[in-house]
Design a protein around this motif. Sequence first.
Motif, short mmCIF file in Angstrom:
data_model
loop_
_atom_site.label_atom_id
_atom_site.label_comp_id
_atom_site.label_asym_id
_atom_site.label_seq_id
_atom_site.Cartn_x
_atom_site.Cartn_y
_atom_site.Cartn_z
N VAL A 51 0.85 -1.20 0.00
CA VAL A 51 0.00 0.00 0.00
C VAL A 51 0.89 1.25 0.00
CG1 VAL A 51 -1.68 1.34 1.34
CG2 VAL A 51 -1.93 -1.15 1.17
N ILE A 54 1.31 4.10 -3.11
CA ILE A 54 0.96 5.50 -2.91
C ILE A 54 2.19 6.40 -3.06
CG2 ILE A 54 0.07 7.20 -1.22
CD1 ILE A 54 -2.17 5.37 -1.88
N ILE A 94 -5.39 -1.51 6.43
CA ILE A 94 -5.12 -0.91 5.12
C ILE A 94 -5.50 0.57 5.12
CG2 ILE A 94 -5.90 -0.90 2.70
CD1 ILE A 94 -6.00 -4.02 2.96
N THR A 95 -6.63 0.89 5.76
CA THR A 95 -7.06 2.28 5.82
C THR A 95 -6.03 3.13 6.57
OG1 THR A 95 -9.37 1.57 5.81
CG2 THR A 95 -8.95 3.81 6.54
N ARG A 100 -2.91 3.44 4.34
CA ARG A 100 -3.17 4.28 3.18
C ARG A 100 -3.24 5.76 3.59
NH1 ARG A 100 -7.59 6.37 1.31
NH2 ARG A 100 -7.55 7.12 -0.85
N ASN A 101 -3.97 6.03 4.67
CA ASN A 101 -4.08 7.42 5.13
C ASN A 101 -2.72 8.01 5.49
OD1 ASN A 101 -6.79 8.05 4.79
ND2 ASN A 101 -7.37 7.05 6.70
N ILE A 110 -0.68 8.68 2.38
CA ILE A 110 -1.14 9.87 1.65
C ILE A 110 -0.75 11.14 2.41
CG2 ILE A 110 -3.16 11.11 0.72
CD1 ILE A 110 -4.40 8.41 0.09
N ASP A 111 -0.81 11.10 3.75
CA ASP A 111 -0.32 12.25 4.54
C ASP A 111 1.11 12.57 4.14
OD1 ASP A 111 -2.65 12.57 5.97
OD2 ASP A 111 -1.97 11.40 7.71
N TYR A 117 -8.30 6.48 -4.76
CA TYR A 117 -8.11 5.42 -3.77
C TYR A 117 -6.75 4.72 -3.92
CZ TYR A 117 -8.70 1.52 -0.68
OH TYR A 117 -8.51 0.63 0.35
N LEU A 130 -11.48 8.89 0.87
CA LEU A 130 -10.54 8.87 -0.25
C LEU A 130 -9.32 9.77 0.02
CD1 LEU A 130 -12.91 8.98 -3.37
CD2 LEU A 130 -11.53 7.04 -2.58
N HIS A 131 -9.39 10.52 1.08
CA HIS A 131 -8.32 11.46 1.46
C HIS A 131 -8.21 12.60 0.43
CE1 HIS A 131 -4.90 13.03 3.54
NE2 HIS A 131 -4.63 11.93 4.22
N ARG A 137 -10.18 18.42 6.50
CA ARG A 137 -9.93 17.11 7.11
C ARG A 137 -9.99 17.20 8.64
NH1 ARG A 137 -8.43 12.29 5.19
NH2 ARG A 137 -7.24 11.02 6.65
N ASP A 194 -15.09 3.21 4.02
CA ASP A 194 -13.80 2.53 4.14
C ASP A 194 -13.91 1.06 3.73
OD1 ASP A 194 -12.17 4.67 4.89
OD2 ASP A 194 -12.56 4.41 7.05
N MET A 203 -11.39 -2.57 -3.16
CA MET A 203 -10.42 -2.32 -4.25
C MET A 203 -8.99 -2.62 -3.82
SD MET A 203 -11.52 1.17 -6.25
CE MET A 203 -12.05 2.20 -4.90
N PHE A 221 -3.61 -3.47 -4.43
CA PHE A 221 -2.32 -3.16 -3.80
C PHE A 221 -1.52 -4.46 -3.72
CE2 PHE A 221 -4.95 0.20 -1.56
CZ PHE A 221 -4.34 1.29 -2.17
#
Lengths: 180, 231
Positions: A36, A40, A77-78, A81-82, A85-86, A143, B20-21, B28, B49, B55, B59
């Motif tokens: 992941v 990203i 995963i969330t 991923r977050n 992305i940060d 995503y 989705l950020h 945020r 989420d 999806m 990854f």
Amino acid sequence: MTTVSDIENMIARVGIGDRNAFSALYDATSAKLFGVCLRILNNRADAEEALQEVFVRIWQKASSYSANGYSPMTWLITLARNLAIDKLRARKAPTTDIDDVPDLRDQGPTPEAAAIASSERAQIDTCLNELDDGHADAVRGAYLNGDSYQELADRFDVPINTMRTWLRRSLLKLKECLSR
Amino acid sequence: MSGSTDIDKDDFALAGEYALHLLDAKERAAFEQRLLNEPALRAALREWDEDFATMANEFEPVSPPDHLKAKIELDMFAANTPSHGVSAHFWSLRRFIASAVAVAALVMIGFYSYNLNRFSPTQVADMITADESLFIHAGYQDGDDELHFIRHKGTTGEGRSLELWLIPAGETVAVSLGVIPEQERGVMPLAAEHAAAIKGGTLAISDEPFGGSPTGQATGPVLVVTPITDL
């Protein structure tokens, strides 16, 4: 093979400070979460740094996991991923290291892959396909690659506000389809 | 899939954007503030989420490098480890031993210089910190009971010591090899079980109070983690 409930148990034990469980959780999930971060951030060094932060965060937040109602891999995963992305947003100039593409692919199904029924996957694909041209790609790009509104607007060559209106409308359509 | 039905469409879309950020930092933070007090919003976010996570099989899993796990655990558990009430007595004992080791190392440096020509390493590690302020080379010759080091760059902070750790292959717990002497080059004695674990292992350096970690685990920041390579 590690099952979803194994992962759930590991997280619960990590939540009470069990280092052996942390080690086992790392072994079971680090490849997926590193994947992941790599996807990203598209840069190995950044992804390694991100993965380290992910596991620190898991150690800190595991005790609140059982109350939040998430399935374990979604939660992990969330979180990854977050965080990735940060880091991506914090990075000034985006680097695209084509040489940094993953080279050590794991074989075999992951707990996550096993956990997610193919029918669910098919459902989101079906629903994404019902969206207007290109809008599914925007949702996927956001995503899977962590694309920002600015990047999406540039790609679709529309003002950022238009992009946002489109995407919000697409999300509502998507939701309507998914709950059918 | 219930619980999110009592929020309006705008909020539903907002939760999707958050998932989705796509929100900017300010939006945020505002959304996260609302999450604390609005269970329906939390439920909406969880639905998104979970939906988007279907999806996630796109990854591709990629194995992180082996040394990363040790680095993570070393960093985390070193920082989290309470000092277990290690007594001042024990601490000063450590300090005494460290000084004794330093003196011994001084003696051995002469020895090492004398034997320089006979040393041909079979395993090495070039430990360079990310900011390149510290560069220490370590070399080991198979069968020896000592580790040679060359400090190419960097000094130890006032009142601090650099402690060397070995993470044996397949292990995640680091064992201390002692404080790295201040000299430019020298040797550090190795216990037999540590010598046997050099091959395939990983070396790490942490910044510790003078005399080394008082707890037996790294207490200060881990400066560098380097897998040992075969020559």
